[in-house]
Each structure stands twice: as structure tokens, then as C-alpha cells.
Design an enzyme around this catalytic site. Sequence first.
Site, PDB file in Angstrom:
ATOM      1  N   ASP A  13      -7.902  -5.640  -0.066  1.00 31.73           N
ATOM      2  CA  ASP A  13      -8.381  -6.537  -1.118  1.00 31.73           C
ATOM      3  C   ASP A  13      -8.032  -8.000  -0.878  1.00 31.73           C
ATOM      4  OD1 ASP A  13      -9.619  -4.623  -2.802  1.00 31.73           O
ATOM      5  OD2 ASP A  13      -7.635  -3.884  -3.320  1.00 31.73           O
ATOM      6  N   HIS A  30       0.840  -1.188   0.000  1.00 33.44           N
ATOM      7  CA  HIS A  30       0.000   0.000   0.000  1.00 33.44           C
ATOM      8  C   HIS A  30       0.875   1.237   0.000  1.00 33.44           C
ATOM      9  CE1 HIS A  30      -3.249   2.752   0.990  1.00 33.44           C
ATOM     10  NE2 HIS A  30      -4.051   1.794   0.552  1.00 33.44           N
TER      11      HIS A  30
HETATM   12  N1  CMC Z   1       4.005  -7.757  -4.421  1.00 31.46           N
HETATM   13  C1  CMC Z   1       5.349  -7.758  -4.552  1.00 31.46           C
HETATM   14  N2  CMC Z   1       6.105  -6.661  -4.382  1.00 31.46           N
HETATM   15  C2  CMC Z   1       5.471  -5.535  -4.011  1.00 31.46           C
HETATM   16  C3  CMC Z   1       4.089  -5.466  -3.840  1.00 31.46           C
HETATM   17  C4  CMC Z   1       3.361  -6.636  -4.067  1.00 31.46           C
HETATM   18  N3  CMC Z   1       2.029  -6.627  -3.934  1.00 31.46           N
HETATM   19  N4  CMC Z   1       3.741  -4.213  -3.498  1.00 31.46           N
HETATM   20  C5  CMC Z   1       4.873  -3.519  -3.450  1.00 31.46           C
HETATM   21  N5  CMC Z   1       5.921  -4.313  -3.783  1.00 31.46           N
HETATM   22  C6  CMC Z   1       7.319  -3.921  -3.831  1.00 31.46           C
HETATM   23  C7  CMC Z   1       7.641  -3.363  -5.193  1.00 31.46           C
HETATM   24  O1  CMC Z   1       8.044  -4.355  -6.103  1.00 31.46           O
HETATM   25  C8  CMC Z   1       8.729  -2.384  -4.870  1.00 31.46           C
HETATM   26  O2  CMC Z   1       9.911  -3.098  -4.656  1.00 31.46           O
HETATM   27  P1  CMC Z   1      11.312  -2.532  -5.184  1.00 31.46           P
HETATM   28  O3  CMC Z   1      11.511  -1.224  -4.452  1.00 31.46           O
HETATM   29  O4  CMC Z   1      12.266  -3.602  -4.847  1.00 31.46           O
HETATM   30  O5  CMC Z   1      11.140  -2.304  -6.660  1.00 31.46           O
HETATM   31  C9  CMC Z   1       8.305  -1.818  -3.509  1.00 31.46           C
HETATM   32  O6  CMC Z   1       7.533  -2.860  -2.916  1.00 31.46           O
HETATM   33  C10 CMC Z   1       7.480  -0.555  -3.630  1.00 31.46           C
HETATM   34  O7  CMC Z   1       6.338  -0.841  -4.447  1.00 31.46           O
HETATM   35  P2  CMC Z   1       5.624   0.183  -5.391  1.00 31.46           P
HETATM   36  O8  CMC Z   1       4.796  -0.547  -6.384  1.00 31.46           O
HETATM   37  O9  CMC Z   1       6.621   1.187  -5.928  1.00 31.46           O
HETATM   38  O10 CMC Z   1       4.721   0.940  -4.337  1.00 31.46           O
HETATM   39  P3  CMC Z   1       3.532   1.890  -4.664  1.00 31.46           P
HETATM   40  O11 CMC Z   1       3.294   2.697  -3.456  1.00 31.46           O
HETATM   41  O12 CMC Z   1       3.752   2.606  -5.932  1.00 31.46           O
HETATM   42  O13 CMC Z   1       2.339   0.858  -4.951  1.00 31.46           O
HETATM   43  C11 CMC Z   1       0.595  -0.649  -4.729  1.00 31.46           C
HETATM   44  C12 CMC Z   1       1.366   0.506  -4.074  1.00 31.46           C
HETATM   45  C13 CMC Z   1      -0.675  -0.907  -3.921  1.00 31.46           C
HETATM   46  C14 CMC Z   1       0.195  -0.263  -6.157  1.00 31.46           C
HETATM   47  C15 CMC Z   1       1.484  -1.904  -4.770  1.00 31.46           C
HETATM   48  O14 CMC Z   1       1.781  -2.296  -3.444  1.00 31.46           O
HETATM   49  C16 CMC Z   1       0.849  -3.035  -5.536  1.00 31.46           C
HETATM   50  O15 CMC Z   1       0.980  -3.074  -6.769  1.00 31.46           O
HETATM   51  N6  CMC Z   1       0.141  -3.970  -4.856  1.00 31.46           N
HETATM   52  C17 CMC Z   1      -0.584  -5.036  -5.523  1.00 31.46           C
HETATM   53  C18 CMC Z   1      -1.904  -4.516  -6.059  1.00 31.46           C
HETATM   54  C19 CMC Z   1      -2.886  -4.268  -4.944  1.00 31.46           C
HETATM   55  O16 CMC Z   1      -3.064  -5.091  -4.062  1.00 31.46           O
HETATM   56  N7  CMC Z   1      -3.588  -3.128  -5.016  1.00 31.46           N
HETATM   57  C20 CMC Z   1      -4.609  -2.753  -4.041  1.00 31.46           C
HETATM   58  C21 CMC Z   1      -4.203  -1.570  -3.239  1.00 31.46           C
HETATM   59  S1  CMC Z   1      -5.155  -1.304  -1.750  1.00 31.46           S
HETATM   60  C22 CMC Z   1      -6.813  -1.138  -2.210  1.00 31.46           C
HETATM   61  C23 CMC Z   1      -7.072   0.018  -3.109  1.00 31.46           C
HETATM   62  O17 CMC Z   1      -6.695   1.134  -2.846  1.00 31.46           O
HETATM   63  O18 CMC Z   1      -7.753  -0.212  -4.070  1.00 31.46           O
END
Ligand code: CMC
Length: 386
Positions: A323, A272
Amino acid sequence: MSKDLHTGFDETIYPYINKGLDGVVAFSTTKSFIDGQAGELIYEGYNIDVLAENSSFEEVCFLLWNDRLPNQEELDDLTHKLQTRRGLPQVVIDYLHAVDKESNPMSVLRTATSMLSQTDIHLPDDSYYEKAINITAKLPTIIAAFSRIRSGQEMVMPKETGSTAFNFLYMLNGEEPGTQAEKTLDLCLILHAEHGMNASTFTCRTVAGTLSDLYSAVTGAIGALKGPLHGGANTAVMKMLMELEAQGKDADAVAFTKDKLAKKEKIMGFGHRVYKTFDPRARHLQKMAQSLSEETGHEELYRWSMDMLTTMKNEKNIDPNVDFFSATVYYSMGIQPDLYTCIFTMSRISGWAGHYMEQMANNRLVRPRALYVGQKNQDYPPIESR
Ligand code: CMC
């Protein structure tokens, strides 16, 4: 020369971009507060745990639209309005029959929501509150109707009694739900109602900022929520669990998770932007997922979920978000996986409408800048020489 004489902003030397607007504060709000370190969520001053214990979705709607809790008379009045406005205009029913049955339900919901604007053409532009009630009342009817129509069943007309949760399950399944199913869904609706400046709420406020109507803002917000990085993640979580199911009840969720991480794939339902600890909504959903998966004889779903949770914590120190467990909850309730994000929508409409009203009360056009990284002063070649 791109220097703005009014603000002094110079697009050519602007030093950096906060990619994904990370950490940027764009609006003020009373709707909700997230403490991402403590794992705390508050709607209008009330902790989500307190609301989960004591409130109802209808009451949360009132709270988010009025910035205070209702008295009994006010709650009864809003509930009655929500109950009696559930019917759909014929044009939307016709659309639900005409649209391709294979369509993504979120795409169908997005289009049908946009079509609903025709039902309010007699209302003054600024009757946001009445329009919010109308959309909130009708979204569950659209979702349930499309679900039935696409599988060749008759649409079930809404009752003018009962809660939003009760009526949705009734229209979806064609039979009245038990108290436990109604309470479970009601709690899910409370938990998904509002959540700070997430992508769909930002979309909603940006559309509102142009002084466009609530239907346009909500239609845009639905488009944003549909994506798998946002609300679409709950359906994506179920897809993962079904991949495990296809391997049989003894499937190894630890190896499955490690394999995906090794391939640099995201594990849906984890991570998140704001929470750096357990999402407080996920705690409630976890409890529900555990008891429902046991009751329905799908204990393996919960076991796999816990194995994934431990693996993600060990490997990446990343916790589950709202989720992750909601997928198991909806699956255990017999709801089709591609409807999960639609259920998120029929709750989040309350937060979007609250933000729309808040934006309208103190509006300024949302208009950020972009850092230009293209070329300049190129020679214009005639088309035959390109
Ligand atoms: N699985 C594996 N690695 C992850 C995940 C994940 N679900 N989430 C974050 N990471 C890692 C990512 O690979 C990155 O690692 P590195 O720095 O080594 O490249 C680091 O953590 C930071 O991730 P990010 O994608 O840059 O973080 P963000 O703040 O841009 O993204 C997020 C947040 C929710 C999009 C992301 O955690 C994600 O894609 N999660 C899976 C999709 C998901 O469950 N979304 C629902 C969000 S909550 C409900 C809503 O608001 O709808």
C-alpha cells in the site's frame, strides 16, 4: 460443563489463543504462496515478478480461476466476456445516483456489489465461474460511475473493447488513457490480485464455507478490505503524504515519522503479518512511484516516501508493504485518494473468486472456538433491582 464429547475440546481449559490467528493454517490453496523471509510471492506457481513482466490482469484472472495459464483462444474468450458484461443493471445506476455523495466509496461499492446478485438470478447456484466474470466486469464500472456522479458529472458508459485497466480509466476520466497509464494500472491490478490468507480472503472463504453465494462472500470481503489495517491503508498513506504536503515542499518527513512513532502511532503502508522483509509487490510500485512522481512534477512525494522508508528501517526495522508506494502511483495518475481501496478491490476480486471456487470444491464449514472468559452461574436479578 463445556467439554465436547466428540473432539475432547474443553473450552474451560483451552490453554491459549493465537491472537489475530497469527501462524494458524486454516485452509490449503494453490492460489498463492508467500515466503515472508525471502520476500517472494507466487500465484499458482508463477513468480509475481514474472507475471508483472509478461502477463495481464485478464490472464491472471484466468490463472486464478483455472489453476493454469490460458492459451490464446481461452484468453480471448475470457477477455471478450469481461468486455461485454461491463454494463450495470438500472437498479445499481439508480442507487449510485440516490446514495449520499459524501459516502465512502468502499461502502457504496460494497452495497452495489451486493445488489448485483439480482442480475444472476437466472444462473444455477453453482455457476461460480460465470458469476466471477460478471462481478469482475462490473466492479470498475461501479467505481468510475460513483466517482463521476458524486462530482456532478455524467456517468460514462463502458466500451466493449480494451483491457480492464483501459476501460476503467476511460470511464473515470471520460477520455481514453494513453498506453503508459493503461500499462501502469494493469500492472497494479496484477500485483494486487491475490495474497494468501489475508483478512478479506479469509472472510470470503468463511462465507463460502456456509455454502452461501459468491455475491455474499465478495460483499463480506469488501467490508474486510475497507479497513485501514488491510486495503484501506493505501488511502491512509495518501492522507499522511497530504499532511506533509500541507507543510510545504520542504516538509521534513523524517521528523514527521519519528514524531508519529513517539506518539505510538502506526505509519500506514508499513509492516506485514507475513513479510519480514521488503514486500516484492512494493518493489514494482516503488519504481512506478519514482518515475511517475518525476513525470508529474511531484518529486517531493517520492522523496518523502524514501525518507519515511529509511526512518522506519532505522527506527523499527519495518519495511513497506504493497500500500505504501501504490498511493503515490495512483495520486500521480490523478485518481482521488478515497478511490484507492476500490482499485484494490477491482483487482482482488480475482483472488477472492479463485478462493471461493477452491472452497466449494472441497468444503467444510468454518467454525472455530472461542475461549470463554466471562462469568458463570450468575444469579438472575429482577429488572427493578438492577
Ligand atoms: N508503524 C509502526 N509500528 C508498526 C507498524 C507500523 N506500520 N507495523 C507494525 N508495527 C509495530 C507494532 O507497533 C508492534 O510493535 P510492538 O511489538 O513494539 O508493540 C510490532 O510492530 C508488531 O505489530 P503488529 O501490529 O502486532 O503486527 P501485526 O502482524 O498484527 O500487524 C499490520 C500487521 C499490517 C496490521 C501492521 O503492520 C500495521 O498496522 N501496518 C499499518 C497498516 C498497513 O499498512 N496495512 C496494510 C497491510 S498490507 C496490505 C493488505 O494486506 O491490505
